[in-house]
Design an enzyme around this catalytic site. Structure first.
Site, PDB file in Angstrom:
ATOM      1  N   CYS A 269       4.262  42.435  46.812  1.00 37.25           N
ATOM      2  CA  CYS A 269       3.465  42.682  45.607  1.00 37.25           C
ATOM      3  C   CYS A 269       2.287  43.623  45.829  1.00 37.25           C
ATOM      4  O   CYS A 269       2.135  44.616  45.113  1.00 37.25           O
ATOM      5  CB  CYS A 269       2.941  41.360  45.044  1.00 37.25           C
ATOM      6  SG  CYS A 269       4.208  40.116  44.753  1.00 37.25           S
TER       7      CYS A 269
ATOM      8  N   ASP B  60       7.241  41.057  37.290  1.00 41.34           N
ATOM      9  CA  ASP B  60       7.176  40.755  38.719  1.00 41.34           C
ATOM     10  C   ASP B  60       8.521  40.245  39.221  1.00 41.34           C
ATOM     11  O   ASP B  60       9.012  39.221  38.764  1.00 41.34           O
ATOM     12  CB  ASP B  60       6.090  39.696  38.961  1.00 41.34           C
ATOM     13  CG  ASP B  60       5.649  39.633  40.415  1.00 41.34           C
ATOM     14  OD1 ASP B  60       6.519  39.696  41.302  1.00 41.34           O
ATOM     15  OD2 ASP B  60       4.437  39.506  40.659  1.00 41.34           O
TER      16      ASP B  60
ATOM     17  N   ASP C 231       7.194  45.424  39.806  1.00 45.34           N
ATOM     18  CA  ASP C 231       6.566  45.805  41.067  1.00 45.34           C
ATOM     19  C   ASP C 231       7.602  45.964  42.173  1.00 45.34           C
ATOM     20  O   ASP C 231       7.499  46.852  43.011  1.00 45.34           O
ATOM     21  CB  ASP C 231       5.463  44.817  41.463  1.00 45.34           C
ATOM     22  CG  ASP C 231       5.924  43.371  41.555  1.00 45.34           C
ATOM     23  OD1 ASP C 231       7.068  43.064  41.172  1.00 45.34           O
ATOM     24  OD2 ASP C 231       5.119  42.525  42.009  1.00 45.34           O
ATOM     25  N   HIS C 232       8.623  45.102  42.179  1.00 44.74           N
ATOM     26  CA  HIS C 232       9.670  45.144  43.202  1.00 44.74           C
ATOM     27  C   HIS C 232      10.843  44.310  42.721  1.00 44.74           C
ATOM     28  O   HIS C 232      10.822  43.736  41.638  1.00 44.74           O
ATOM     29  CB  HIS C 232       9.152  44.621  44.548  1.00 44.74           C
ATOM     30  CG  HIS C 232       8.459  43.300  44.438  1.00 44.74           C
ATOM     31  ND1 HIS C 232       9.121  42.131  44.140  1.00 44.74           N
ATOM     32  CD2 HIS C 232       7.144  42.971  44.553  1.00 44.74           C
ATOM     33  CE1 HIS C 232       8.262  41.143  44.088  1.00 44.74           C
ATOM     34  NE2 HIS C 232       7.054  41.618  44.320  1.00 44.74           N
TER      35      HIS C 232
END
Length: 522
Positions: free
Chosen positions: A61, A21, A328-329
């Protein structure tokens, strides 16, 4: 043959999907931005393929994970922000895996808000940021409210403070809130990364030789930006690269109204326990210390992955397992005076992707770094293709197996695209501040090696010449000398969106002879 119903491979076909994450793409082994080695990530790079030009197609997210796990662009799945529901009609990776006989296990979270038409408004899942996506079996729950993790910590004998999140305060009663140069109060043996790793080993040791799919999520390097000892001190502030930003937040914010809003709204308290002030108020020394701590958080995940990899080695499963490592990013980390994942800058959208494919067909690309443009929506079809499953017609991504096999797929994309929706949610109100209607709060980006075009539904566009301005400080959208070039990028973006409009049933048609199904091609 497998003893798992529906799995027909002559060998064990295991999939380990590692989703961390907030890990940005330039914080990888070999990059000047990362001053330490990550031996287990390096092993994946050596035994697999690294995709240099990989992006998430949405942030933050919830939207990012919706795209990753449905293979759909934001424009199609429409879970446009954290807390916005995901329509139940969308076919998820987990459901696709069940259709071919797998019982997909999940450790961590997917930040998914359920479809309110399928439950009651009093459903407690509507009280939290997000819950688990349809089809997964949780074998290491983190959400809602991180109860699974905090319960594990308490069961281990650690006395939790009244405010459980205070375990992430810096050690010492004299510590300044927001300081990242001290270790977290929680020891590394009880960190959330240790929790996820233990859950993974527990699950894997219980499989007893049966094929498996495991979504192994890690919360880090997500805020709060504090690391347990010894990871807090692995990197010194002078070892990291300083932030890339304009001379002042005011100068930076002059570029665009949305950027100006976030510079005046993003609080340090969202990233450092009990901190005060704006992210844009952080001086360079504070940013460097934060980045040093962030690197330590990466090192902790690398060590945890090493434990999982060692188990797969010892049980001879590594050679039969597809391993995918991604995030995720990304994270702004002080670049452009910002923290978090938002807006339109590369730091929020560019993420790592490594795929270790154990098949002999992938031998030719082992250890290579590829420049092909790839997107998070490609992960779902890649997994299904590898397992011999059928990729749903609606999926926007494409399987990466041809690239792993050193083939050139037909009509591969010539640019990357991504989206961001900035409508009001309970913790952020750009829609109100900018005076926009809710459905006007969106942007879409098309970007190649030459330039980047950002189109807004209700605000002025942006255009950056990446050859002259790689860090995107100068908006050229109003430059009359670039009008033709800007038109070209805008038309390419429109064409892309037309070609990827929702298409679940568009290949069917009724005929005098009955229902006909056409097989689409690229």
């Amino acid at each position: 043959m497998s003893d798992t119903p529906g799995v027909t491979s002559a060998r064990a076909t295991n999939v380990l999907l590692i989703v961390v994450d907030q890990w940005r793409a330039d914080m990888m082994p070999g990059s000047p931005a990362l001053p330490i080695e990550l031996p287990n990530i390096r092993r994946l790079m050596r035994e697999g393929v690294t995709f240099r030009n990989h992006v998430t197609t949405a942030v933050p997210c919830g939207p990012a994970r919706a795209s990753l796990l449905t293979g759909l662009y934001l424009m199609n799945h429409r879970a446009v922000q954290n807390t916005v529901p995901l329509d139940r009609r969308h076919f998820t990776l987990a459901q696709a895996l069940r259709a071919i006989g797998y019982d997909p296990a999940l450790i961590g979270y997917t930040t998914t808000t359920p479809d309110p038409r399928t439950t009651s408004p009093r459903d407690p899942r509507f009280l939290v940021l997000g819950d688990l996506m349809e089809g997964f079996r949780s074998v290491g729950a983190f959400e809602p409210g991180m109860d699974g993790y905090f319960g594990w910590v308490a069961q281990k004998g650690y006395a939790l403070p009244p405010n459980r999140a205070d375990i992430w305060l810096p050690e010492g009663e004299d510590a300044v809130p927001g300081a990242t140069d001290r270790p977290a109060r929680i020891p590394k043996e009880l960190s959330d990364s240790a929790f996820f790793t233990e859950r993974a080993l527990t699950y894997l040791k219980g499989r007893n030789g049966k094929p498996w799919f495991l979504h192994l999520g890690y919360y880090r390097p997500h805020p709060p930006f504090v690391a347990s000892a010894p990871y807090h001190a692995l990197v010194k502030p002078e070892q990291v690269i300083g932030p890339v930003r304009a001379a002042s937040p005011e100068e930076e914010g002059a570029q665009h109204p949305l950027l100006a809003y976030y510079l005046g709204a993003v609080a340090q308290g969202s990233f450092f326990q009990r901190a005060s002030g704006l992210a844009a108020e952080m001086d360079e020394a504070s940013v460097r210390q934060m980045r040093a701590t962030y690197c330590g958080m990466l090192a902790e995940i690398d060590d945890c992955l090493g434990t999982v990899f060692s188990h797969l080695d010892a049980t001879n499963q590594w050679r039969d397992t597809l391993v995918i490592f991604t995030s995720d990013h990304g994270e702004q980390l002080g670049d452009h005076w910002l923290l978090g994942k938002l807006g339109y800058f590369d730091e929020s959208f560019r993420i790592p992707l490594i795929i270790k494919d154990p098949r002999a067909e992938a031998e030719a690309t082992r250890g290579r770094t590829l420049d092909a443009f790839t997107e998070s929506v490609d992960v779902m079809p890649t997994i299904l293709d590898w397992l011999g499953g059928e990729v749903p017609r609606a999926v926007d991504g494409r399987s990466l197996l041809p690239l792993l096999e050193a083939e050139q797929p037909r009509e591969w994309r010539d640019a990357i695209t991504y989206e961001f929706d900035f409508r009001d949610v309970f913790y952020s109100h750009p829609e109100t501040a900018l005076g926009l209607a809710m459905d006007h709060c969106s942007l879409a980006v098309i970007q190649d090696a030459e330039a980047k075009y950002v189109h807004f539904a209700g605000l002025p566009p942006l255009f950056f010449d990446l050859r002259e301005d790689p860090h995107q400080f100068t908006n050229r959208a109003d430059d009359p000398g670039l009008a033709s070039r800007i038109k070209d990028y805008a038309q390419r973006l429109l064409t892309h969106r037309l070609r990827h409009a929702e298409r679940t049933l568009t290949h069917f048609r009724a005929t005098p002879h009955g229902l006909e199904e056409r097989k689409p091609g690229y």
